[in-house]
Design an enzyme around this catalytic site. Structure first.
Site, PDB file in Angstrom:
ATOM      1  N   LYS A  86       0.850  -1.191   0.000  1.00  0.00           N
ATOM      2  CA  LYS A  86       0.000   0.000   0.000  1.00  0.00           C
ATOM      3  C   LYS A  86       0.886   1.242   0.000  1.00  0.00           C
ATOM      4  CE  LYS A  86      -3.910   1.954   2.655  1.00  0.00           C
ATOM      5  NZ  LYS A  86      -4.757   1.779   3.841  1.00  0.00           N
ATOM      6  N   SER A 161      -9.565   1.868   2.797  1.00  0.00           N
ATOM      7  CA  SER A 161      -8.727   2.595   1.858  1.00  0.00           C
ATOM      8  C   SER A 161      -7.717   1.715   1.116  1.00  0.00           C
ATOM      9  CB  SER A 161      -7.956   3.696   2.606  1.00  0.00           C
ATOM     10  OG  SER A 161      -7.169   3.131   3.637  1.00  0.00           O
ATOM     11  N   SER A 185      -9.767  -0.462   6.976  1.00  0.00           N
ATOM     12  CA  SER A 185      -9.185  -0.342   5.633  1.00  0.00           C
ATOM     13  C   SER A 185      -8.512  -1.589   5.079  1.00  0.00           C
ATOM     14  CB  SER A 185      -8.191   0.810   5.599  1.00  0.00           C
ATOM     15  OG  SER A 185      -8.887   1.995   5.375  1.00  0.00           O
TER      16      SER A 185
HETATM   17  N1  GLN Z   1     -13.121   4.026   6.013  1.00  0.00           N
HETATM   18  C1  GLN Z   1     -12.258   4.401   7.097  1.00  0.00           C
HETATM   19  C2  GLN Z   1     -12.048   5.885   7.085  1.00  0.00           C
HETATM   20  O1  GLN Z   1     -12.334   6.503   6.098  1.00  0.00           O
HETATM   21  C3  GLN Z   1     -11.014   3.621   6.927  1.00  0.00           C
HETATM   22  C4  GLN Z   1      -9.782   4.225   7.404  1.00  0.00           C
HETATM   23  C5  GLN Z   1      -8.654   3.279   7.461  1.00  0.00           C
HETATM   24  O2  GLN Z   1      -8.801   2.179   8.008  1.00  0.00           O
HETATM   25  N2  GLN Z   1      -7.516   3.693   6.984  1.00  0.00           N
HETATM   26  O3  GLN Z   1     -11.618   6.450   8.038  1.00  0.00           O
END
Ligand code: GLN
Length: 479
Positions: A86, A161, A185
């Site tokens: 990532k 994400s 995420s």
């Molecule tokens: N959907 C979550 C957010 O927008 C995920 C964030 C994450 O785990 N990096 O905060």
């Protein structure tokens, strides 16, 4: 001929099987890397799972592993295994953008600890994967460089994400990938793309070299095709790191595992309105099947989770993020507004132009909840509710070994469906954020399909019970 057969079937090969192939010299590490590079070159322009890859660098790493093999050295199971990272995890000498314009030209000066550990075993970094800007989002639509689509249906999102990592594994553009999970995420995109995603216990994996989002929630973890692969990768990346004071040695007990001794909790509040009835059906069906294997299913209650976890998360996360993102000032890292007339303009314009809308929204929310006069009402109160959420889980774990929930209330949604409505986007995190607030390990494993799209089941465990949740995951995998 053998080689061609192998590569055609590579989609189904696990890390262990590829390792055997390398040992038996059915193919070389370079041939393996070349195969993945070809796949990336042909599929990535449409999918956009990768933001960056460098062929020469990939082949150099693979060549090294071939040399080890020809010297007759003993190699680890991960040697020569191509993986994706990532793009918020630093890999020395290549870009790390965090999906943001503000870091567009930033080159990582060192390896994150997880990368160091994997490189030491000979695993081969293929490239950097797409993500929502600074890991803020649930669909990949907030990436500053374009959307990573869902390999199952290109009109749908890959999730977020870590959507690029999940899509890369699902489309067979990497054997495994690393993601980060602050509020789902790793698990949510894994669920959307039909792969396995493990969010380890807070502190089980070093965060050194991970671009910080919300430091009390962030964890790095693997996204893989199988549960066995997730266990293998976790085994390599876990453990205490002097460079991350929140990391801990993971001491897992050896498990004598038997499904019929297991008690699984189903939180009664988690099968809520708003959950897609077809997703609910698939998950309940999977739970029924595990019950038939002798697992005792018990209803548990996590009263603060469904009502408050999302609200608590969306106070704590932006607060910590607003503080972490203060370092991007146009001076120290990345993009700097070229026409600034004085220092203040450097700060103002570099941040205004460098950050996307969602990131600026969260910086403002976080700055507000940390500001004097509001701190007690928002941030401090959220921390208190966080304790209640943790206690909910502690109480539940007095009665059960693991907790089962859907990973997401829906299957992958259509591109564009939620991007303009932050609240509906935040709602897709309803089942996953509580786990980060409580610091627990959880894995999402595919358990069936609804609307012809993958559905994931989330298995939550007590701290450092990764082995146990993975064992339970193996059962659902077989479904
Ligand atoms: N959907 C979550 C957010 O927008 C995920 C964030 C994450 O785990 N990096 O905060």
């Amino acid at each position: 001929m053998v080689k061609i057969d192998y590569f055609m079937n590579l989609r189904n090969l696990t890390i262990k099987q590829i390792h055997q192939g390398l040992l038996k010299r059915d193919f070389s590490a370079v041939e393996l890397a070349e195969y993945f590079l070809r796949e990336i070159e042909s599929k990535n322009p449409d999918l956009f799972a990768y933001l960056f890859f460098d062929k020469q660098k990939v082949l150099l790493q693979a060549k090294q592993v071939d040399e080890w093999i020809s010297e007759g050295r003993e190699i680890s199971e991960l040697a020569g295994i191509p993986f994706a990272v990532k793009d918020n995890i630093l890999v020395e000498g290549i870009p790390c953008t965090a999906g943001s314009k503000i870091l567009e030209n930033y080159i990582a000066p060192y390896d994150a600890t997880v990368i160091k550990k994997l490189k030491r075993k000979g695993a081969v970094v293929l490239g950097k994967t797409n993500l929502d800007e600074f890991a803020m989002g649930s669909s990949n639509e907030y990436s500053a460089f374009g959307i990573c689509k869902n390999p199952y249906d290109k009109e749908r999102v890959s999730g977020g994400s870590s959507g690029g990592s999940a899509a890369a594994v699902a489309a067979n553009l990497a054997v495994f990938a690393l993601g980060s999970d602050t509020g789902g995420s790793i698990r949510q995109p894994a669920s959307f793309c039909g792969v396995v995603g493990l969010k380890p216990t807070y502190g089980a994996v070093s965060r050194f070299g991970l671009i910080a989002m919300a430091s009390s929630l962030d964890q790095i973890g693997p996204i893989t095709k199988t549960v066995e692969d997730a266990a293998l990768v976790f085994d390599v990346i876990k453990g205490k790191d002097p460079s991350d004071s929140t990391s801990l040695e993971v001491k897992e007990k050896e498990l004598e595992f038997n499904l019929s001794n297991l008690k699984a909790g189903i939180p009664k509040e988690f099968f809520i309105k708003g959950i897609d009835p077809d997703v609910e059906k698939v998950v309940k069906e999977a739970i029924k099947r595990i019950e038939e294997q002798g697992v005792k299913i018990k209803e548990v209650s996590l009263p603060h989770c469904t009502d408050y976890a999302l609200a608590t998360y969306y106070i704590i996360m932006p607060s910590e993020a607003s503080s972490n993102l203060a370092r991007y000032d146009g001076i120290r890292y990345g993009f700097s507004w070229p026409e600034a007339k004085d220092l203040q303009e450097v700060y103002f314009y570099s941040r205004a132009k460098g950050f996307g809308e969602e990131v600026r929204r969260r910086i403002m929310l976080g700055t507000f909840s940390l500001s004097s006069g509001y701190y007690d009402a928002y941030y401090l109160r959220a921390q208190k509710v966080r304790t209640l959420i943790r206690q909910d889980f502690q109480q539940a774990f007095e009665e059960v070994d693991v907790i089962l929930t859907p990973t997401s209330p829906t299957v992958a949604f259509k591109i564009g469906e939620r991007a303009k409505d932050p609240l509906s986007m935040y709602l897709s995190d309803i089942f996953v954020t509580a786990v980060n607030l409580a610091g627990l390990p959880a894995v999402s494993v595919p358990c069936g399909k609804a609307h012809q799209l993958p559905v994931g089941i989330q298995i939550i465990g007590e701290p450092f019970q990764e082995k146990k949740i993975l064992k339970v995951g193996e059962f659902f995998e077989k479904l």
